[in-house]
Each structure stands twice: as structure tokens, then as C-alpha cells.
Design a protein around this motif. Sequence first.
Motif, PDB file in Angstrom:
ATOM      1  N   GLY A  66      -6.442 -12.096   6.766  1.00 44.06           N
ATOM      2  CA  GLY A  66      -5.783 -11.005   6.368  1.00 44.06           C
ATOM      3  C   GLY A  66      -4.366 -11.598   8.065  1.00 44.06           C
ATOM      4  O   GLY A  66      -2.992 -11.983   7.306  1.00 44.06           O
ATOM      5  N   VAL A  67      -4.477 -11.928   8.900  1.00 42.79           N
ATOM      6  CA  VAL A  67      -3.906 -11.966  10.178  1.00 42.79           C
ATOM      7  C   VAL A  67      -3.525 -13.302  10.570  1.00 42.79           C
ATOM      8  O   VAL A  67      -2.189 -13.565  10.612  1.00 42.79           O
ATOM      9  CB  VAL A  67      -5.622 -12.110  11.940  1.00 42.79           C
ATOM     10  N   LEU A  68      -4.547 -14.782   9.748  1.00 47.54           N
ATOM     11  CA  LEU A  68      -3.919 -15.883   9.585  1.00 47.54           C
ATOM     12  C   LEU A  68      -2.853 -15.503   8.473  1.00 47.54           C
ATOM     13  O   LEU A  68      -2.151 -16.780   8.895  1.00 47.54           O
ATOM     14  CB  LEU A  68      -5.431 -15.927   8.882  1.00 47.54           C
ATOM     15  N   ILE A 103       3.445  -4.525  -5.242  1.00 50.23           N
ATOM     16  CA  ILE A 103       2.910  -5.619  -6.473  1.00 50.23           C
ATOM     17  C   ILE A 103       2.470  -6.916  -5.195  1.00 50.23           C
ATOM     18  O   ILE A 103       1.237  -6.557  -5.662  1.00 50.23           O
ATOM     19  CB  ILE A 103       4.224  -6.276  -7.408  1.00 50.23           C
ATOM     20  N   LEU A 104       2.678  -6.534  -3.816  1.00 48.16           N
ATOM     21  CA  LEU A 104       1.863  -7.860  -2.936  1.00 48.16           C
ATOM     22  C   LEU A 104       0.734  -7.369  -3.204  1.00 48.16           C
ATOM     23  O   LEU A 104       0.456  -8.166  -1.553  1.00 48.16           O
ATOM     24  CB  LEU A 104       2.729  -8.787  -2.926  1.00 48.16           C
ATOM     25  N   VAL A 105       0.508  -5.760  -2.740  1.00 49.03           N
ATOM     26  CA  VAL A 105      -0.029  -5.586  -2.298  1.00 49.03           C
ATOM     27  C   VAL A 105      -1.809  -5.787  -2.493  1.00 49.03           C
ATOM     28  O   VAL A 105      -2.502  -5.636  -1.871  1.00 49.03           O
ATOM     29  CB  VAL A 105      -0.064  -3.745  -1.638  1.00 49.03           C
ATOM     30  N   VAL A 106      -1.226  -5.745  -3.758  1.00 45.61           N
ATOM     31  CA  VAL A 106      -2.880  -6.210  -4.714  1.00 45.61           C
ATOM     32  C   VAL A 106      -3.465  -7.952  -4.094  1.00 45.61           C
ATOM     33  O   VAL A 106      -4.250  -7.884  -3.475  1.00 45.61           O
ATOM     34  CB  VAL A 106      -2.548  -6.655  -5.966  1.00 45.61           C
ATOM     35  N   ALA A 107      -2.136  -8.489  -3.351  1.00 43.36           N
ATOM     36  CA  ALA A 107      -2.523  -9.980  -2.965  1.00 43.36           C
ATOM     37  C   ALA A 107      -3.333  -9.664  -1.420  1.00 43.36           C
ATOM     38  O   ALA A 107      -3.929 -10.614  -1.442  1.00 43.36           O
ATOM     39  CB  ALA A 107      -0.985 -11.057  -2.396  1.00 43.36           C
ATOM     40  N   LEU A 108      -2.844  -8.916  -0.802  1.00 47.49           N
ATOM     41  CA  LEU A 108      -3.440  -8.825   0.264  1.00 47.49           C
ATOM     42  C   LEU A 108      -5.220  -7.805  -0.096  1.00 47.49           C
ATOM     43  O   LEU A 108      -6.018  -8.583   1.145  1.00 47.49           O
ATOM     44  CB  LEU A 108      -2.086  -7.065   1.647  1.00 47.49           C
ATOM     45  N   ALA A 142      -2.753  -5.973   6.307  1.00 44.04           N
ATOM     46  CA  ALA A 142      -3.356  -6.936   6.147  1.00 44.04           C
ATOM     47  C   ALA A 142      -4.763  -6.706   6.203  1.00 44.04           C
ATOM     48  O   ALA A 142      -6.062  -7.172   5.623  1.00 44.04           O
ATOM     49  CB  ALA A 142      -2.832  -8.555   6.269  1.00 44.04           C
ATOM     50  N   ILE A 143      -5.641  -6.284   7.385  1.00 43.04           N
ATOM     51  CA  ILE A 143      -6.593  -6.064   7.926  1.00 43.04           C
ATOM     52  C   ILE A 143      -7.050  -4.971   7.237  1.00 43.04           C
ATOM     53  O   ILE A 143      -8.195  -5.210   6.817  1.00 43.04           O
ATOM     54  CB  ILE A 143      -7.196  -5.788   9.363  1.00 43.04           C
ATOM     55  N   SER A 144      -6.076  -3.824   7.440  1.00 41.18           N
ATOM     56  CA  SER A 144      -6.884  -2.794   6.675  1.00 41.18           C
ATOM     57  C   SER A 144      -7.206  -2.638   4.925  1.00 41.18           C
ATOM     58  O   SER A 144      -8.551  -2.484   4.029  1.00 41.18           O
ATOM     59  CB  SER A 144      -5.811  -1.297   6.376  1.00 41.18           C
ATOM     60  N   CYS A 145      -6.364  -4.092   3.928  1.00 37.09           N
ATOM     61  CA  CYS A 145      -6.355  -4.215   2.713  1.00 37.09           C
ATOM     62  C   CYS A 145      -7.392  -4.718   2.629  1.00 37.09           C
ATOM     63  O   CYS A 145      -8.538  -4.578   2.024  1.00 37.09           O
ATOM     64  CB  CYS A 145      -4.974  -4.786   2.603  1.00 37.09           C
ATOM     65  N   GLY A 146      -7.021  -5.933   3.870  1.00 37.91           N
ATOM     66  CA  GLY A 146      -8.315  -6.719   3.189  1.00 37.91           C
ATOM     67  C   GLY A 146      -9.785  -6.178   4.357  1.00 37.91           C
ATOM     68  O   GLY A 146     -10.670  -6.446   2.614  1.00 37.91           O
ATOM     69  N   ALA A 193       5.898 -15.375   1.032  1.00 39.83           N
ATOM     70  CA  ALA A 193       5.380 -15.991   2.308  1.00 39.83           C
ATOM     71  C   ALA A 193       4.058 -15.746   2.341  1.00 39.83           C
ATOM     72  O   ALA A 193       3.264 -16.647   2.470  1.00 39.83           O
ATOM     73  CB  ALA A 193       6.260 -16.554   3.101  1.00 39.83           C
ATOM     74  N   MET A 194       3.797 -14.552   2.613  1.00 45.38           N
ATOM     75  CA  MET A 194       2.133 -13.834   2.660  1.00 45.38           C
ATOM     76  C   MET A 194       1.323 -13.880   1.464  1.00 45.38           C
ATOM     77  O   MET A 194       0.337 -14.615   1.785  1.00 45.38           O
ATOM     78  CB  MET A 194       2.531 -12.813   3.411  1.00 45.38           C
ATOM     79  N   ALA A 195       2.276 -13.842   0.709  1.00 46.98           N
ATOM     80  CA  ALA A 195       0.926 -13.764  -0.650  1.00 46.98           C
ATOM     81  C   ALA A 195       0.728 -15.541  -1.236  1.00 46.98           C
ATOM     82  O   ALA A 195      -0.358 -16.468  -1.438  1.00 46.98           O
ATOM     83  CB  ALA A 195       1.557 -13.401  -1.340  1.00 46.98           C
ATOM     84  N   THR A 196       1.695 -16.151  -1.201  1.00 44.76           N
ATOM     85  CA  THR A 196       1.807 -17.993  -0.933  1.00 44.76           C
ATOM     86  C   THR A 196       0.880 -17.740   0.132  1.00 44.76           C
ATOM     87  O   THR A 196      -0.449 -19.370  -0.017  1.00 44.76           O
ATOM     88  CB  THR A 196       2.976 -18.521  -0.856  1.00 44.76           C
ATOM     89  N   THR A 197       0.777 -17.996   1.371  1.00 40.89           N
ATOM     90  CA  THR A 197      -0.073 -18.202   2.319  1.00 40.89           C
ATOM     91  C   THR A 197      -1.335 -17.759   1.988  1.00 40.89           C
ATOM     92  O   THR A 197      -2.788 -18.908   1.852  1.00 40.89           O
ATOM     93  CB  THR A 197       0.026 -18.237   3.369  1.00 40.89           C
TER      94      THR A 197
END
Lengths: 266, 297, 440
Positions: free
Chosen positions: B238-240, B207-212, B14-18, B259-263
Motif C-alpha cells: 500500500g505504501v509502495l 471506484i479506485l478504492v477497490v484497487a487499494l 492504502a494501509i487501511s484498505c490493504g 497512477a496508484m492503481a496502475t502502480t
Amino acid sequence: MIEQVENPIIEVHDLTVSYDKKPVLWDIDLTLPKGKLIGIIGPNGAGKSTLIKSMLDLVPQSSGFVKMFDQDIKDIRNQISYVPQRESVDWDFPASVLDIVLMGRYGKLGFFKRPRKADKEVAIDSLRKVGMENYLHRQISQLSGGQQQRVFLARSLAQQADLYFMDEPFAGVDAATEKAIIQLLKEMSSDNKTVVVVHHDLQSVTQYFDWVILLNTRLIASGPTNKAFTHELLEETYGGKLTLLTEVADLLKQNELPNREKKVNK
Amino acid sequence: MNAFWIILTGSLVAISCGLLGCYLVLRKMTMIGDAISHSVLPGIVLAFLISGSRDSIPMLIGAGLLGVLSTFLIEFFHRKGKLQTDASIGVTFTWLFAIGVILVSSYTGQVDIDQDCVLYGEIAYVPLDLWITENGINLGPRSVYISGTVLLIIITFIWLGYKELLITTFDPALSVALGISTTIWHYLLMGAVSITTVASFESVGAILVVALLVTPASTAYLLTNNFRKMLYISAFVGVLLSFGGYYLAVWLNGSIAGAMATTGGIIFGLAFIYSKNKQRILQTNPTTASDQINRSI
Amino acid sequence: METILDFFSFNNVNVIYVTIGSMLLTSSAAIVGTFTFLKRKALVGDAVSHSILPGICLAFMLSGDKNPLYLIIGAFITGWLSLIIIDLITSKSKIKEDSAIALILSVFFGIGILLLTIIQKSGNAEQTGLDHFLFGNAAALVGSDLVTFTIVALILLIVVYLFFKELTLLAFDEDFAKTIGMPIRLIELILTTLTVMAVVIGIQAVGIVLMAAMLITPVAAARFWTDKIKVLILLAAIFGAFSGLSGAFVSYAAPAMPTGPWIVVVISTIAFISFFFAPKKGIISRAIKQRNVVQQINDENILKSLYQLGEQDQEYYTNRTIEDIIQRRPFNTSVLKKGLKRLKKQGYMESKSGTWQFTKEGKNKGQRTVKLHRLWETYLTKYLRIAPDHVHDDADTIEHFLTPELESRLEQLLEYPELDPHDSKIPYQKNKIKNNSTQV
């Protein structure tokens, strides 16, 4: 009325610029003197911005060439500064005034290198010149139009160039800013810097510029303001486009040769 | 311990993506990021079929190249075919993704990827795939090393190219005038996004990479006006969301990636409401920044 | 081969249903997609299609069964909601449209995945098959489900038919539509509703994940064949239907395969064929056209050089060698030879033992090119104030493009000048002057 000069700082030779094959500037041929404040004047869609962008090699040239300081633009980018139109960037961008002005130093820094203290001092000094030294850490999204333009100008000053190109620096700024900017430009030109400005307002031309370029997809005049900025030439500039030229431009865009020879044969 | 490894992997990804997402959001190119994350799928499957494993470096690079190729294709159809950009993106990534799904379903036996993995990854299984040395020392899950390496690459990339990335994002015209190539930095960035999506694929699916990529960066964009802080906030979000996602998934007994995308959505929603309220307070307060500016002119 | 024959013999009633059903669904998506494409909002469809997953899951959780009516209602609600939120985010914050779309599509899809996995782990026996909505399963289009989907598709087509004019105007020129007092918000609402409807019913055959392709790709392909909106819609519908047919076939031949990816690969193939090979707009045809233009320019330059040689010697119909021509104008030898051969074939040139000579037509054509060149030079010096020594390059291009209509206007504008800026004579053809003057 196209006056050529000896030892020009800019030489534009037969420059034609096309968008999508359609010429928007035809065969521009001009030379500009050093140390002058130069205005590019013409109606909307005349190709004023395109002219400076193509001089800087930001848009491809269909034919012709441009030389500055008698050299190719690629070799002397360090001596040239460009101020794009204010609307061309996103002012919601998360950056402070200082961040933006420091960008003016990027060309002088190499790859990997960060701005140093000296660069920062140049940036702050530039901001002082435009009267924005108290706004160092202000976010750019909180600036008024006039202040945004001053920041852009400061960024340009931070480049410490010899030749400046500015695209509509007076568009949408308040009277005080306009006055401050023109004051600064005049100081620069008396410092022997050359400033080329795309300008909209005909009222102020004679007060502002030493030299004018009248443009409407073709070059109508280039010369000292008192000679080139005449009623007659202005009428020609704003008297509309040459219909024949426009049609030929459209034809080039379609790029379809009608099959004339068959008609001749029959 | 499992929870630790899962959250760690999720956070690294998530940090990389963020971080990269910040550039995509500011360049208005998030849909290209979406396209890349879909387009790497056939590359991943093919690399798998050829090399037989999922965590080799060649695969990271091979599949990453396909991501960059998809951006070339989008450009090509737009420039040479005169297809409008949005359609060019839509046509290209759905095509590549469809091929990927067909490959996945045709070679289910030979490829350790199935449709579920494509959709929402296998972050729950991260602790099962351990890296054990010849001496029998357990070094922890493999994915932690892969996503850790990718994060290091991304941080180095941003660190080295910080000012070039910044100026080509904010003012491309000026950067060309200064002699900084927008094209080179564009494709370097696309390459970085590709590698990151390939590395994230295993954890959260295509698909959920986009969310990150989008959610932390958009949240950060709302919360700060400082680019450096935007990068930090985005990484922190991202960490959160990887913490929140894990515990939400455990609580509801569902997919961790979902759930990560939802959060992420919830965090963004809160940031959105917060920034609205802040604006309102600023507007009603007479000593606001903009007033000061007006006065000083 | 046998499967193909089997399939098309339609012995099985179900096969007919599935085929008709999926063709109807994909073509109605293609039709609605035409308008979003023309509005340059193609990717909004991607957001909608991903956003209906949570709706489907919620509907299932609440109702406990897979009645398509409930699922459609659920899908409709979240699909709609996604568009409202995208609108809200872009209008109320500095976040731009692309980020808003990507954000909503991924978050909604994430919520959907979370719900779906919860359902799958709940052990409800009814849930098997819900995941077919992800990648599509045309084979499921039978019985009452088919009836429901067909009714929705028909409503959709009727609405498009009724509001065709308004939708077209909205897609083409929103500002103009506003000025003539069209209820823009209402029409936009209709288009949004249609998009959601098309996506909701299309997912049965194509699946959520790839549904965006059915909205974008058919019309993108069709755009390369036509400029007329009615033809565009018809073509998009046909392309869409054809890919739907292939989807039905896949579900018949390989029941385990998801149908969506195959449908998308088929429609993408159609699109790529269109991008490259469509006449006029295709990439290859445009490249060929450009090559032809280059050839034509080259050939006209040959004739021009021969004419100029003739002018020099005051003798047009002499035999010239390749070297003569190259001396006049630096051609690449092999290009020159190819051009000469082409000109011979077209009847502009004759050759005798390695030397070349005009025919009458060839001379006329060379003469016309020279005339246009000099006329344009005159025009440039007179109207564009370009110095006589700077006009040549420009005229060298324009001489090949002027139509007879522009030619005669140019002649009249300049009042048939005798000499060009370099004091060369402008060679008019005697009879043509008369023609032109009677024409105007």
C-alpha cells in the motif's frame, strides 16, 4: 433395530432437518451411549453430515431437539469438538500447522485474549499424538491430504473435549494415516471419550466401531455394531430412498397446497 | 512538502484498505468490497447536503452505515428473493451508485463533489485543506487526520479481534461450533470496510478504492504463506503504490489515484511472475518441501 | 408534462435517432446479459466494462480523433484482454475468481483514468466528450456514430439468434454440453465476444461505470416473471429497451445530465418492482402464499378438531361452542374465530347464536384431515421405524400437504389399514375408497 440407552450422552428427539423447506432428515429419534466409538453409516445424500451438523446446531432444526450431557448444546460447547470435512476449508490459506491447531484453543480463550504458552504446549502435544510434531511451522498448503486430516485431528484434540464429532476423517487419506487415526480414536474411547464419526467404507465398520447408526434420510438402525450392522438392515439402508417420502419432501419444498376442497365441492 | 502530505495521506488510506483487503481476499468477498465502495456514494452526498461539510464524524458514520446497508440488501435479495449472489451484488451497488451520481450532478452547486471526484478523488488537493487552530497554528492537512484516525480504528479492530477474524475466515463451521458468531464478525468487518471506503473516497474516489482493497492483498497472498506476514506485506505494498503512484502521476501529468492503481497493477504483475518462477524452481529442485513430506511419511 | 409531450411527438429527427439508438443498445446488452447471468458470471460484465476505458483512451491517443470505429476497436482489445488475464490469474495461481475480477477491473480502470487525465491535460481540443463515455450521454447518438453502433448491435443480435441453442446449453449445463461433443471453448469464446461487444456499444448510452447494470439488472428482473428462457430473453430485452427510452428522454429534457445513472435507476426500479410484486416468485406474493398456507392449515385444524369431537360423542352434527373446540385443541381464540368465519364463508361451517356446526362438506374435510393424519402416523411407524409416541408432530404437518394422488398411493401401500398406531380408527369415506381403487 433402534436401541435406546440409559443415561445417554447424546439424546436426539424427533429431529427433522430441512434445507429450503425440504426435509433431508425425518424424525430422527436416538440415544447414544458414553465412551463409545460410534459410526454413522449410509449412502451419499443420506444426511450423515447433516445429522452431526444439526446436532451441533450448525444447521437449523425444523423440529425436535438435541441434548448432550443432558444440556443444551449452547451451554456445553466447551466440552464438544467438531472436525469438519477436510474439503470444507481453503488449504491455500496462509497459515502454519501450529496456527491451525491453536484455533482449537480459541473456544477456551475469551474475547481479546491471545493463546498463551500453555495453549501452545497443548497444541504441540496434540500434534505429537497424531505424529506431526515435526511439522509445526510447515505451511498448510504444503501438506498432503493425510497430513491435513492429521492437523485437523490435532486441532480437535487441542480442544480437550469429552465428545468428538468427525465428518469423514478417513476420506482421501493414505492407509498409514487411516491406521494412525483409528488407533488414536480407539485410545480416546478407552479414555471414556465419546467419538461420533461419519463413515463411508463398509468394509472397516466392524473393526472400527462399537456402535453404528444406519441412516438414509430416515433412521434405520442404531445399536451395538454386532446387532445393528446386519446384512438385512444394510440392504434397507442402501436399498434406495422411500419414493413416497421423497415425493412428500418435494411437496413440502414447493409448499403449494393444491386446492382440493373446490374439487370436492364440485 | 506537498508531495509529503499527498504520499502520507495516500499511504494511510492504502494501509487501511490493504489490511482489510486481506480478509476480503481470503473470504472470497472482494466483490462485496467493490459493492460497498460504490454504495457509500449516495450516503456521502446526502451527508454533505445535510451537514454541509465533508469531514465530520457523523458523515463518516452515516455514509458508512449505507455501506453496511448495501450488504444487508444483497443478503436480503439473495435469501428472501432467491436471487443468485452475483446478480444480487450487481443490482444493488449499481442502483445505489446511480442514485449517488444523480445527486452529485443535481446538486453540483451545493456539494463540493463532482463527477471527477467520484471517479478519481482529489488527493492532489489534500495539502490545500489545512487544519489551522484558533491560535493560527498550522497542523497540516485535515485528510491526514481523518485517514490517520481511520487507520488507528482499523488496526485496533484487527488487533482486538485477531483470532476471531482469523477463525471465522478460515473455518466458519468450526467457529460456530466453538461459539464464535460468524454473523457478528461478518458485519463488523463490513462496517470497517464501509468506514474505510468513506474515508478513502476523498483521496482516490469511489471506484479506485477497490484497487487499494484488492491489489496489495492479492500481491501479499501470492508472496507469503503466513497470515501475519500477509498483513504486513499488504500494508507495505500500500505504501509502495502510494509512492509510485505519486511520482508516476507527476511524471505523466495525470491523475494520482489512477497512477496508484496502475502502480498496484504493475506490482501485482511482478509478484505474479516472481511466484510463477519460484514455483518452477521448486518443481525442478529435487529437495523440495513436498518431497521431504512424502519421504517422512 | 410539456417536455414529455414534446419528446413523444418526435418532431425532431434527432430525438427519434437517439431514442431508437439507446433502446437498441440497452436491449442488446440485456439479451447478452441473460446468458452471463444464467452462467452465474454476471460480475464478469462489470470487469469488462471497466476495462474498456484504457482501450478507448489509447485508441484516441493513437488516432487523435473520436471516430467510433477506432474507439470500438480499442475498447474491444482491452475488454478482451481483461477477460484473458482474469482467466490466466485464476488458472495459474491460487488467487480466486472474485479477487481476479476485482483486481483487473480496478487496475484497468485506474490505467484508463490515468490516460484520460493525461489526455485532458494535453490540450487536444478533440478530447472534449471523451468523458461522456464514463457516465453515458445518449444525446450523442446521432449521425454516423449511430450507424456504427447500430450495425454492431445488429451483428450481435444475429449471432445470438444463430447460436441460441448452443448458448443456452452452455449457460444451463456446461458439463452436459461437453459430453454431447459441443465445442465448449468456441461457444465460450462467442459469448465472451458478445459480452465485450454489448458493453462496447452500450457505453455510449449508459457509460462505462454503470454498464454492468445493463447486463445484470434486466435479466434479474425478468427472472422473477418466468422460467422459460425465450420469454426471459424477451422480457429482459423489453425491460432494457424501456430503460433506454427513459435515458433518451432524460438527455432530451436535461441535456446536462449524464444519462447512464437515470437508465440504471429506471431499470433498478423495474427490478425492485419485480422482486417484490411479481406473481409467484415475488417476495410479497410468496409471503402471501405462505400466509394462505398457514390459514389453510389453521382452518383444517379447526375442522379436524370438530371431527374429533364428533368421534368422541359419536355425533358429528351438534352445535359446538368456541370453548368446546379450544378444549379439544388449544387455539388462540381470535385466530379461531377468524378461521371459523372464513370456513363459514366457504360453506364448511354454519353458526347459530354463537355455536358452530359442520356442513356436510365441512365434515368430509375434517374427516379427510384426520384420516391423513392417522395414515401418515401409520406410515411413519411402519416404514421409518419411529415409535408411536413420536409420530404425532410430524403427521400434524404432513396431513395438510398430501395431494389426493399421494393419498391414494399411501392407502394402497399400507393396504387400507383399519387402525392407526394408537389404535384409533382411520375414517375412510365409503364412496372414496371405490373411486380410488378404480383410479389406479
